[in-house]
Design a protein around this motif. Structure first.
Motif, PDB file in Angstrom:
ATOM      1  N   ASN A   1      33.143  49.290 -46.508  1.00 18.34           N
ATOM      2  CA  ASN A   1      31.944  49.220 -45.671  1.00 18.34           C
ATOM      3  C   ASN A   1      32.244  49.666 -44.244  1.00 18.34           C
ATOM      4  O   ASN A   1      31.446  50.376 -43.619  1.00 18.34           O
ATOM      5  CB  ASN A   1      31.386  47.798 -45.662  1.00 18.34           C
ATOM      6  N   ILE A   2      33.397  49.266 -43.728  1.00 20.81           N
ATOM      7  CA  ILE A   2      33.774  49.655 -42.368  1.00 20.81           C
ATOM      8  C   ILE A   2      33.966  51.162 -42.271  1.00 20.81           C
ATOM      9  O   ILE A   2      33.494  51.818 -41.335  1.00 20.81           O
ATOM     10  CB  ILE A   2      35.057  48.918 -41.941  1.00 20.81           C
TER      11      ILE A   2
ATOM     12  N   ARG B   1      38.246  41.834 -49.330  1.00 21.84           N
ATOM     13  CA  ARG B   1      38.824  42.739 -48.332  1.00 21.84           C
ATOM     14  C   ARG B   1      38.595  44.205 -48.682  1.00 21.84           C
ATOM     15  O   ARG B   1      38.347  45.041 -47.801  1.00 21.84           O
ATOM     16  CB  ARG B   1      40.318  42.454 -48.177  1.00 21.84           C
TER      17      ARG B   1
ATOM     18  N   LEU C   1      42.881  44.297 -42.113  1.00 22.23           N
ATOM     19  CA  LEU C   1      41.768  43.362 -41.941  1.00 22.23           C
ATOM     20  C   LEU C   1      42.231  41.981 -41.490  1.00 22.23           C
ATOM     21  O   LEU C   1      41.472  41.011 -41.593  1.00 22.23           O
ATOM     22  CB  LEU C   1      40.981  43.235 -43.258  1.00 22.23           C
TER      23      LEU C   1
ATOM     24  N   THR D   1      35.028  45.143 -47.985  1.00 24.58           N
ATOM     25  CA  THR D   1      34.822  45.108 -46.530  1.00 24.58           C
ATOM     26  C   THR D   1      35.381  46.356 -45.869  1.00 24.58           C
ATOM     27  O   THR D   1      34.744  46.955 -44.987  1.00 24.58           O
ATOM     28  CB  THR D   1      35.484  43.861 -45.925  1.00 24.58           C
ATOM     29  N   LEU D   2      36.581  46.776 -46.292  1.00 14.29           N
ATOM     30  CA  LEU D   2      37.175  47.982 -45.713  1.00 14.29           C
ATOM     31  C   LEU D   2      36.338  49.216 -46.024  1.00 14.29           C
ATOM     32  O   LEU D   2      36.129  50.073 -45.148  1.00 14.29           O
ATOM     33  CB  LEU D   2      38.596  48.163 -46.257  1.00 14.29           C
TER      34      LEU D   2
ATOM     35  N   GLN E   1      35.167  60.784 -44.198  1.00 19.42           N
ATOM     36  CA  GLN E   1      35.120  59.578 -45.021  1.00 19.42           C
ATOM     37  C   GLN E   1      36.119  59.624 -46.164  1.00 19.42           C
ATOM     38  O   GLN E   1      36.859  58.661 -46.398  1.00 19.42           O
ATOM     39  CB  GLN E   1      33.708  59.353 -45.562  1.00 19.42           C
TER      40      GLN E   1
ATOM     41  N   GLU F   1      42.651  38.968 -39.275  1.00 17.52           N
ATOM     42  CA  GLU F   1      41.898  38.459 -38.125  1.00 17.52           C
ATOM     43  C   GLU F   1      42.863  37.778 -37.165  1.00 17.52           C
ATOM     44  O   GLU F   1      43.800  37.100 -37.570  1.00 17.52           O
ATOM     45  CB  GLU F   1      40.846  37.458 -38.599  1.00 17.52           C
TER      46      GLU F   1
ATOM     47  N   VAL G   1      36.280  37.163 -43.935  1.00 20.32           N
ATOM     48  CA  VAL G   1      36.377  38.215 -44.947  1.00 20.32           C
ATOM     49  C   VAL G   1      36.843  37.627 -46.269  1.00 20.32           C
ATOM     50  O   VAL G   1      37.913  37.023 -46.339  1.00 20.32           O
ATOM     51  CB  VAL G   1      37.360  39.316 -44.480  1.00 20.32           C
TER      52      VAL G   1
ATOM     53  N   LYS H   1      30.536  52.930 -42.442  1.00 20.47           N
ATOM     54  CA  LYS H   1      29.784  52.794 -41.193  1.00 20.47           C
ATOM     55  C   LYS H   1      30.380  53.653 -40.089  1.00 20.47           C
ATOM     56  O   LYS H   1      29.663  54.285 -39.315  1.00 20.47           O
ATOM     57  CB  LYS H   1      29.760  51.325 -40.769  1.00 20.47           C
ATOM     58  N   PHE H   2      31.711  53.683 -40.014  1.00 20.60           N
ATOM     59  CA  PHE H   2      32.355  54.492 -38.973  1.00 20.60           C
ATOM     60  C   PHE H   2      32.074  55.972 -39.180  1.00 20.60           C
ATOM     61  O   PHE H   2      31.734  56.692 -38.231  1.00 20.60           O
ATOM     62  CB  PHE H   2      33.861  54.238 -38.981  1.00 20.60           C
TER      63      PHE H   2
END
Length: 533
Positions: free
Chosen positions: A337-338, A331, A497, A334-335, A480, A499, A328, A341-342
């Motif tokens: 996008n997550i 960040r 995020l 990326t968050l 959302q 890892e 990542v 998608k969820f």
């Protein structure tokens, strides 16, 4: 075909950088007991003293020895690639762990082996399975790749661990079990060949002897009146690759710094005197040529399978690396996008448009089954039903503000009150009912039961609709935005995020292995068919 051995050396270097032995490379594995003469065999192949010597276990880590023949016409080109090699130096060495450092003094090579051994194995005569890699460049060597292993032993000495015998045997088995290895089983001539530990171990992993070459050392130390003729002819222990006898330098020779070249002349003279009919098929020089020939043919036979294995494993590690995803960088993005998608997957599941329609059907079916079972299963116990429905109605009304006026809830309370009145028939204090009163009670009971079924049906139909309207659709519409408002904070990005250390390590290892496999595939692909024959 001579160029095949340097190619294997390149592959050895590539895979040693990632510290793995999953690719079984063709190589010669030297096996023998302590003081069997393994070091003398290796030094006779190199033509120089470069191995540590002493009592007890001296070789305590696997030593991968790559001999590189430097032809006169190749010296200038090789020197240009080997930075730091003086023009007047004909022989030099390099270690994998010291990168590009050049060793022109073979005494320094010996000291470096000792220091590197102590670094990981400690100074208490313990062993370590991590190999030391050294290359020797010389015009007097033939291209060879050998692995020198700790000598087989029976009892611990000094500070050695109690299970030192088992540790050494496991290490030796690890290398000799490689089906692409040639086993060089070293046994001293002044011991009983029938009880040779090296031959015994070789037979365990190579029962047919198809990849075992026996070396009989110390031919000159046999008892007077005896010889090794039957042994050298294979009459005692048959070995398909052959049995070669050599004469080692004595400890006195080593102490007096006797040159290996001089020792080899003495060896040739001894063989001519003692075994004239076998002299041409024994000795250190013949051993070197035989090993070179065997290794080349062995590499040729193993190469097609090796190429296939490298390509298959490269594909497997590419898939594994892809499964870990990319590290990542942004960040925040990326968050987002997550979350997107969820939320999309959640809404698609609710609407029944998700790709995994079986999952959606399963959720709906299980909810319906559990809901109906709760309603239907309590019909036999009217008091329990009253309690469940009443409590549910209360919780339902508390959850859904402005819904107390629903007709179903009103009906529920009316039904409860009516049922309470029904259970007060002797309010006047009488113990028995008249015939008429009993008949009226039964009629009332049937009517109440019928009314209960109507109420239950209305509740059963209305509750899912209310849940869908007030809860599910609201969650779907606001999920959302709610997630973004609660989660998208700069101080929470690191935790959300982060890892796991294990995944990060596995990604790194997979990337390194994939790079090694890709390099190996490129090296193998450079081999022309003309090199194979």
């Amino acid at each position: 075909m001579e160029s095949l051995i340097p190619i294997i050396n390149k592959l050895q270097d590539v895979f040693n950088t990632v510290g793995t032995d999953i690719i079984q490379l063709p190589q010669i594995v030297v096996v023998g007991t302590q003081s069997s003469g393994k070091s003398s065999v290796l030094e006779s192949l190199v033509g120089r003293d470069f191995l540590p010597r002493g009592t007890g276990i001296v070789t305590r880590r696997p030593l991968v020895l790559q001999l590189v023949h430097v032809a006169q016409e190749d010296k200038d080109a090789l020197r240009s690639s080997e930075m730091g090699v003086p023009a007047d130096v004909e022989e030099w060495g390099k270690f994998l762990h010291t990168k590009n450092k050049i060793f022109t003094d073979f005494d320094e090579i010996c000291k470096e082996i000792e220091a590197e051994t102590d670094r990981l194995s400690g100074a208490n005569k313990g062993i370590c399975s991590e190999a030391i890699n050294v290359k020797i460049f010389s015009p007097r060597v033939l291209n060879l790749t050998l692995v020198d292993l700790p000598g087989l032993t029976k009892l611990p000495v000094g500070d050695q661990p109690a299970d030192i015998e088992l540790q050494i045997r496991e290490m030796v088995m690890q290398y000799t079990c490689n089906p692409n290895s040639i086993i060089l089983a070293v046994t001293a001539a002044n011991t009983d060949m029938a009880t040779s530990e090296a031959i015994k171990l070789a037979k365990q992993v190579d029962p047919d002897g198809r990849r075992t070459l026996a070396v009989i050392t110390k031919l000159d130390l046999m008892d007077a009146g005896t010889d090794a003729m039957d042994v050298l002819l294979g009459k005692v222990i048959p070995v398909k690759l052959g049995i070669i006898g050599i004469v080692n330098r004595s400890q006195l020779d080593i102490n007096n710094k006797k040159k290996i070249a001089e020792a080899m002349k003495d060896e040739a003279g001894f063989l001519q005197r003692k075994y004239p009919s076998l002299a041409s098929r024994n000795g250190s020089l013949y051993l070197s040529k035989t090993l070179n020939r065997l290794l080349m043919h062995h590499i040729r036979d193993c190469l097609p399978e090796l190429k296939t294995r490298v390509n298959v494993m490269a594909s497997q590690f590419q898939t594994l690396l892809s499964s870990f995803g990319e590290p990542v960088d942004d960040r925040g993005q990326t968050l987002l996008n997550i979350i997107t998608k969820f939320a999309s997957a959640y809404c698609a599941t609710i609407e029944g448009t998700a790709r995994n329609i079986e999952t959606t059907e399963l959720i709906v079916t299980k909810f319906a089954s559990a809901y109906c079972a709760t309603i239907e299963g309590t019909a036999r116990n009217i008091e329990t039903t009253e309690l469940i429905v009443t409590k549910f109605a209360s919780a339902y009304c508390a959850t859904i503000a402005d819904t107390a006026r629903n007709i179903e809830t009103t009906e529920l309370f009316d039904y409860t009150n009516s049922r309470a009145c029904h259970f007060q028939p002797n309010v006047a204090g009488r113990k028995t009912l008249s015939q008429r009163e009993a008949r009226d009670c039964k009629v009332i009971e049937r009517l109440i039961n019928s009314y209960y079924l109507i109420v239950r049906k209305n509740i059963q139909d209305s509750v899912p609709k209310a849940i869908m309207h007030f809860m599910v659709n609201n969650a779907k519409d606001s999920l959302q935005s709610e997630l973004v408002s609660k989660l998208y904070r700069s101080n929470a990005l690191e935790d959300l995020l982060a890892e796991s250390e294990m995944i990060g390590q596995r990604r790194t290892e997979a990337a390194e292995m994939l790079e090694a496999l890709q390099k190996a595939s490129h090296i193998i692909s450079e081999i022309r068919e003309t090199h194979m024959w």
